[in-house]
Structure formats: C-alpha cells, structure tokens
Motif scaffolding. Structure first.
Motif, PDB file in Angstrom:
ATOM      1  N   SER A  48      31.580  41.273  40.910  1.00  0.00           N
ATOM      2  CA  SER A  48      32.017  39.939  41.320  1.00  0.00           C
ATOM      3  C   SER A  48      32.841  40.052  42.594  1.00  0.00           C
ATOM      4  O   SER A  48      33.349  41.132  42.922  1.00  0.00           O
ATOM      5  N   PRO A  49      32.989  38.964  43.338  1.00  0.00           N
ATOM      6  CA  PRO A  49      33.810  39.015  44.554  1.00  0.00           C
ATOM      7  C   PRO A  49      35.215  39.543  44.250  1.00  0.00           C
ATOM      8  O   PRO A  49      35.841  39.140  43.265  1.00  0.00           O
ATOM      9  N   GLY A  50      35.682  40.468  45.069  1.00  0.00           N
ATOM     10  CA  GLY A  50      37.009  41.041  44.885  1.00  0.00           C
ATOM     11  C   GLY A  50      37.021  42.314  44.073  1.00  0.00           C
ATOM     12  O   GLY A  50      38.041  43.022  44.037  1.00  0.00           O
ATOM     13  N   ASP A  51      35.896  42.674  43.417  1.00  0.00           N
ATOM     14  CA  ASP A  51      35.849  43.905  42.624  1.00  0.00           C
ATOM     15  C   ASP A  51      35.946  45.129  43.542  1.00  0.00           C
ATOM     16  O   ASP A  51      35.357  45.166  44.621  1.00  0.00           O
ATOM     17  N   LEU A  52      36.676  46.142  43.075  1.00  0.00           N
ATOM     18  CA  LEU A  52      36.790  47.397  43.822  1.00  0.00           C
ATOM     19  C   LEU A  52      35.515  48.198  43.634  1.00  0.00           C
ATOM     20  O   LEU A  52      35.122  48.517  42.510  1.00  0.00           O
ATOM     21  N   ASN A 109      44.422  47.595  51.927  1.00  0.00           N
ATOM     22  CA  ASN A 109      44.271  49.049  51.774  1.00  0.00           C
ATOM     23  C   ASN A 109      43.000  49.496  52.491  1.00  0.00           C
ATOM     24  O   ASN A 109      41.889  49.279  51.996  1.00  0.00           O
ATOM     25  N   PRO A 110      43.124  50.129  53.660  1.00  0.00           N
ATOM     26  CA  PRO A 110      41.941  50.506  54.448  1.00  0.00           C
ATOM     27  C   PRO A 110      41.095  51.586  53.806  1.00  0.00           C
ATOM     28  O   PRO A 110      40.028  51.907  54.323  1.00  0.00           O
ATOM     29  N   LEU A 111      41.542  52.143  52.683  1.00  0.00           N
ATOM     30  CA  LEU A 111      40.771  53.182  51.998  1.00  0.00           C
ATOM     31  C   LEU A 111      39.964  52.616  50.832  1.00  0.00           C
ATOM     32  O   LEU A 111      39.332  53.376  50.091  1.00  0.00           O
ATOM     33  N   GLU A 112      39.973  51.298  50.672  1.00  0.00           N
ATOM     34  CA  GLU A 112      39.243  50.676  49.569  1.00  0.00           C
ATOM     35  C   GLU A 112      38.186  49.729  50.096  1.00  0.00           C
ATOM     36  O   GLU A 112      38.397  49.022  51.088  1.00  0.00           O
ATOM     37  N   LEU A 113      37.033  49.724  49.401  1.00  0.00           N
ATOM     38  CA  LEU A 113      35.937  48.806  49.733  1.00  0.00           C
ATOM     39  C   LEU A 113      35.762  47.849  48.563  1.00  0.00           C
ATOM     40  O   LEU A 113      35.659  48.284  47.418  1.00  0.00           O
ATOM     41  N   ILE A 114      35.757  46.552  48.858  1.00  0.00           N
ATOM     42  CA  ILE A 114      35.647  45.567  47.790  1.00  0.00           C
ATOM     43  C   ILE A 114      34.448  44.656  48.036  1.00  0.00           C
ATOM     44  O   ILE A 114      33.952  44.531  49.158  1.00  0.00           O
ATOM     45  N   ALA A 115      33.961  44.055  46.956  1.00  0.00           N
ATOM     46  CA  ALA A 115      32.810  43.149  47.046  1.00  0.00           C
ATOM     47  C   ALA A 115      33.258  41.781  47.544  1.00  0.00           C
ATOM     48  O   ALA A 115      34.360  41.316  47.224  1.00  0.00           O
ATOM     49  N   THR A 116      32.392  41.156  48.325  1.00  0.00           N
ATOM     50  CA  THR A 116      32.662  39.786  48.773  1.00  0.00           C
ATOM     51  C   THR A 116      31.716  38.787  48.131  1.00  0.00           C
ATOM     52  O   THR A 116      31.926  37.578  48.236  1.00  0.00           O
ATOM     53  N   ILE A 117      30.655  39.312  47.481  1.00  0.00           N
ATOM     54  CA  ILE A 117      29.707  38.434  46.779  1.00  0.00           C
ATOM     55  C   ILE A 117      29.418  39.020  45.413  1.00  0.00           C
ATOM     56  O   ILE A 117      29.718  40.183  45.148  1.00  0.00           O
ATOM     57  N   ALA A 118      28.812  38.217  44.546  1.00  0.00           N
ATOM     58  CA  ALA A 118      28.350  38.712  43.255  1.00  0.00           C
ATOM     59  C   ALA A 118      26.974  39.324  43.433  1.00  0.00           C
ATOM     60  O   ALA A 118      26.139  38.809  44.162  1.00  0.00           O
ATOM     61  N   GLY A 119      26.746  40.477  42.807  1.00  0.00           N
ATOM     62  CA  GLY A 119      25.452  41.116  42.950  1.00  0.00           C
ATOM     63  C   GLY A 119      25.474  42.544  42.462  1.00  0.00           C
ATOM     64  O   GLY A 119      26.365  42.949  41.712  1.00  0.00           O
ATOM     65  N   CYS A 120      24.485  43.311  42.913  1.00  0.00           N
ATOM     66  CA  CYS A 120      24.314  44.697  42.485  1.00  0.00           C
ATOM     67  C   CYS A 120      24.711  45.646  43.608  1.00  0.00           C
ATOM     68  O   CYS A 120      24.210  45.522  44.735  1.00  0.00           O
TER      69      CYS A 120
END
Length: 539
Positions: free
Chosen positions: A182-186, A229-240
């Motif tokens: 989901s959006p915001g997930d790490l 946190n520049p070392l983390e990538l997070i989702a902006t949309i829901a998906g796979c």
C-alpha cells in the motif's frame, strides 16, 4: 681452583698444581659455581699437548643471555629470539624492551608475549634458544559494500514458492495470493557501505583499507525515496513490488488463467501473470514483467521488463510471411527466461534457455545461455543468433553439420560506422579552422583599425566555436574507441561439451566456419582473427 676474569674467561691456576687430565678439569668445573659456563675444550686440549704450558689455563667462558629482534618481510610480525645465559647474567625485561625499540617496533607489542619468551631463561638449559612473536601488526579490514535489505516479497520471490497440496505434493501452478503493498509501505532499506578499518605494521606504518562499494538507491515507478530517510524506499501506489537494479518498482499486476480467443489479447500498463497458457495467435503486452506459468504456442509476448515462461515456447515457420518468419515471438527490454524453445524469436538483454533451443532466432544485448548452473550444458541447435555479446551452451550446432549462423558483437559495426562519420566531421572542422586562419591573415591587411578589430573579433568567435566542436568530436571518438575495445574484449562463444561442424561464427567483422566437431572450447577475437581455444580439464 677456578676464578672469573674480567673478560668472562674462567681461569684455572695450574702453576701450583698441574691437573692430571682434561676429564679431571671438566668434572671439577661441573661441581663448581661455573658449571653453567661454556667449556673451552680447545684450550684444555692445547694445554695437555704443549711442551711449555701456560701458568693459567682458560677452561671455560661465561656468556650473558642474548636477546635479538627480527621483523617479517612484510613487517606484520616481530619475533624475539632468546639464547639463555651460559654462566652469565639473564636479560631483564627492561633491557629486552630497549632491544625491541631499537629494532623499530612501535605498534602491536604485547608485554605478555615478551614475558613468555624471557621466562624460558629459567626453564631451558644454558645456551638453549627460544623464540616467539612479540608484536603483531593488523591487516586492513576492507569495508562492506552497500546492500539492499528487502522488507517485502517481490513477484519473482513469490514464484519460487509454489503452494503445497493437502496430500503433500506441490502445485507448480498455484503460488497463492499475489504479494501487494500500500502507499507508504517500506519496500527496501539500503545498508550503507562502510569505509573499512585501516591496518598497521609493527613499525607503525598505516595500511589503508579498501572502502566498500556504494551505489545510489533507485526509485522505480510507483516508489520514492523516503523524504525523512534517504536510505529507505517506500511505495507511492498500491500494487505488486518487483526488483530493479539497486531498487524496486511497484506495478499493478493483472492475473489471468489463460490467454485465449475468449479472453482476447492482454495489454496492461503493469505486470501480467498467466497461470496457465498462451494459446496460438494471442498476444500479451505489458509495461512491466510477463510471467507465464504454462506454455506459449505461436503467441507473442512483449514486455517493458522481464519475460519468464515456466514451460516451453513453441512456434513454427510462418510460410504465409514472405520472409518466412516465426510464429512465436518473445521480446523484452529486460531478460527472457524459458524452459525450452522451438521455432521462436527471442529478444532481450539476456536470454536464458534452461534446456534446449531448436531452430530459434535469438537476439540478445549481452548473454545467450542454454542450460543452467555454473557449467551450462543445454543444446543450441539450428536457427541463428542475430546478435549477442556472449554465448554459453553445452552443445552448439548439430551432429549432422546443419548450417547455423552466429553473429556476435554486431553493434561493433555500428560503432565503426559512427567513428568514420566522426572522422569526416573532424576533417571538416579542421578545414574550417584552416580557412578561418587564412581569414585572420587577410584581416591583418585591413588598414582601418576599427574594421580590422571587428573582423578579428568575429572570426575569433567562430574559431572558438569550431575549436570547442573539435574538442567534443575528439572526446566522442575516444569514447567510441573505448566502447569498441570493451565490447570485443568481452565477446566470446563457449561450448562446454561440443561445437559441431556447419557453424558459421561472425565476431565483429571476422568470420570462422567450423568444418568438424570440436571438444569443449571457446571462440573469441584474437589478433583480429576468430580463434578457437580448447578447454582444459576442470575449466
């Protein structure tokens, strides 16, 4: 009977009483306070042989303990060598430390090492030797390279875990529910590279450590770098989530059982999973990955990411097409991986065929591999390699000697054409500069000072333009030459079992035709010729 001279000699007064024999002297020494001294047998023997013996006889010599320090060639270790006293003084701890300092040892010293060696003075017989490490350098510890730590399961990882049936068997077509975020997930965390820890020699020199390799965390579509946190990538949309180089992307995933006339062609902006088969005449197009859990028969797959077919891909020659094309086509911007292929066109960054390729036309940016494991042993039979940089297979060609065309490093031809074009542009630029130089010489003849200056300023600006252009062209020529050298250096064909006759190998602009079957071998460009090198056992 015996006395100690200032020079360490042990003297015996023989003037008043001459000893009867050498054995007598030695026995007397062993019972005296000088028993630990080194007996001077030569002096004693000379006394008994002499017609005019001395009044005082040197029978032994007293030696103090000795301690020396040596360094290893790489200065990573210092060794202490002890020779125990022979009737003389033992060496004290402080004296030994001075020897260590004089040898240049300044780091890695431990007193416990020294004390252990010096203690041997009281354990070993006189004149015995003992040695041991007294200082130890530290080798550098290279830093750890940056690493991605995933926090979610990607589609590729999910497809490696088929579900278990109630009877204990595995359903290779059922992989459970698609992983989704989901959006915001790490999605992933980057563990930064570490600089490493420098080492040192026992003489105090520093040894630089190699820092771990780093890379930029990449945010694919549907993701972003965490603003906090520049070392983390997070989702902006829901998906796979799917892996990309140094990061992840998030796709909407379309799942369908079969692609048939009933379902129609599939054209999707995200990734597509077909849990069964793609039937003849059907087409699947996706901006992301395409995964087929069954087979593809005379179908077409076009992916902006990777293509993976768990089963086979089977086509035939399209006789309705004047060019006699193939009815099954797979084209990906990323990699293509299939179990086996027959009469199929395959195109991608890397092509992986797990078992066998029969009469397929293959185009790869880099690698074509037939077989699995460290030494792939699949069969590459018939068809053609339209372009690739490297081919690895077990057998290449067929035992019947049927003709097969292989083209490697064809992009090198384009590089040479681009180089020729640039040389022409360089020549034209140089000609323009020559003409401008002539124009400046003519301008110097103009009598009107103001007009002369205007002309020279105008010509100078044009000269500057062409000089910059010439410099840019030289940089482009250098890059093309570098690209061509790198391309050809890495271009190779490798047959791990056999290279059969009838195979025509083109590497860049050179050709080699096999006229017999070869054992395990490689083909590469050497001295501007395609040469075959046979593999030795174990390679």
């Amino acid at each position: 009977m015996f006395k100690l001279a200032h020079n360490g000699n042990i003297l015996m007064d023989v003037k008043s009483a001459s000893p009867p024999s050498a054995a007598f002297i030695i026995e007397a020494l062993e019972k005296s306070q000088f028993a630990d001294c080194e007996v001077d047998h030569d002096s004693i023997d000379a006394y008994f042989k002499s017609d005019f013996p001395e009044s005082q006889l040197v029978v032994a010599k007293q030696y103090d303990a000795e301690f020396t320090v040596t360094l290893s060639d790489d200065k990573m270790q210092a060794f202490g060598q002890l020779k125990t006293a022979r009737g003389g003084k033992t060496i004290a701890l402080e004296e030994a430390k001075k020897v260590i300092i004089k040898a240049g040892v300044s780091r890695g010293y431990k007193q416990a090492y020294l004390e252990k060696i010096l203690s041997k003075q009281f354990e070993l017989p006189p004149g015995e030797e003992a040695s041991g490490i007294i200082a130890q350098g530290r080798p550098p510890q290279d830093g750890q390279s940056a690493k991605l730590l995933p926090h979610v399961q990607t589609l590729k990882e999910r497809l490696k875990q088929p579900r278990m049936r109630e009877d204990g068997t595995v359903d290779m077509r059922d992989f459970g529910k698609l992983a989704s975020v989901s959006p915001g997930d790490l999605l992933v965390t980057q563990r930064p590279a570490t600089p490493g820890k420098e080492g040192f020699t026992v003489t105090g020199e520093s040894i630089e450590a190699k820092a771990g390799e780093s890379f930029q965390l990449m945010a694919g579509e549907g993701t972003e770098i965490n603003p906090s946190n520049p070392l983390e990538l997070i989702a902006t949309i829901a998906g796979c989530p799917s892996d990309i180089g140094n990061g992840m992307r998030v796709d909407d995933v379309f799942t369908i059982a079969d692609v048939t006339v009933k379902s129609g062609h599939v054209d999707f902006n995200g990734s597509v999973v077909v849990t069964h088969n793609v039937e003849p005449g059907m087409r699947v197009t996706a901006k992301g990955d395409i995964t087929i859990l069954g087979t593809v028969e005379s179908g077409e797959l076009v992916a902006g990411g990777n293509i993976e077919v768990k089963g086979g891909v089977i086509g035939h020659v399209d006789h309705q097409n004047n060019e006699q094309g193939l009815t099954c086509k797979l084209s990906a911007k990323g990699n293509v991986e299939i179990a086996h292929g027959q009469y199929t066109y395959l195109e991608g960054e890397n092509i992986f065929i797990n078992k066998q390729s029969n009469h397929c036309d293959i185009k790869a940016q880099r690698l074509v591999q037939v077989g699995t494991g460290e030494h792939p042993n699949g069969k590459l039979i018939g068809g053609s390699i339209i372009d690739a940089q490297m081919i690895v297979a077990g057998e290449i060609g067929s035992g019947s000697g049927a003709k097969m065309m292989i083209y490697l490093a064809r992009k090198g031809i384009q590089i040479t054409e681009d180089t020729d074009t640039l040389f022409k542009e360089v020549a034209a630029t140089n000609e323009s500069l020559d003409q401008l130089q002539q124009a400046i010489e003519k301008a110097e003849l103009v009598k009107d000072t103001e007009k002369k200056q205007q002309l020279k300023t105008k010509i100078g600006a044009t000269q500057m333009h062409y000089c910059q252009q010439a410099e840019q062209l030289e940089k482009q020529l250098y890059q093309l030459d570098h690209d061509l050298h790198e391309l050809l250096e890495d271009t190779k064909l490798s047959a791990n079992k056999a290279l059969h006759s009838g195979v025509e190998i083109h590497i860049f602009d050179r050709v080699y035709k096999t006229t017999r079957s070869y054992p395990p071998c490689t083909a590469s460009l050497q001295d501007n010729q395609v040469k075959i090198d046979f593999k030795t056992a174990g390679n």
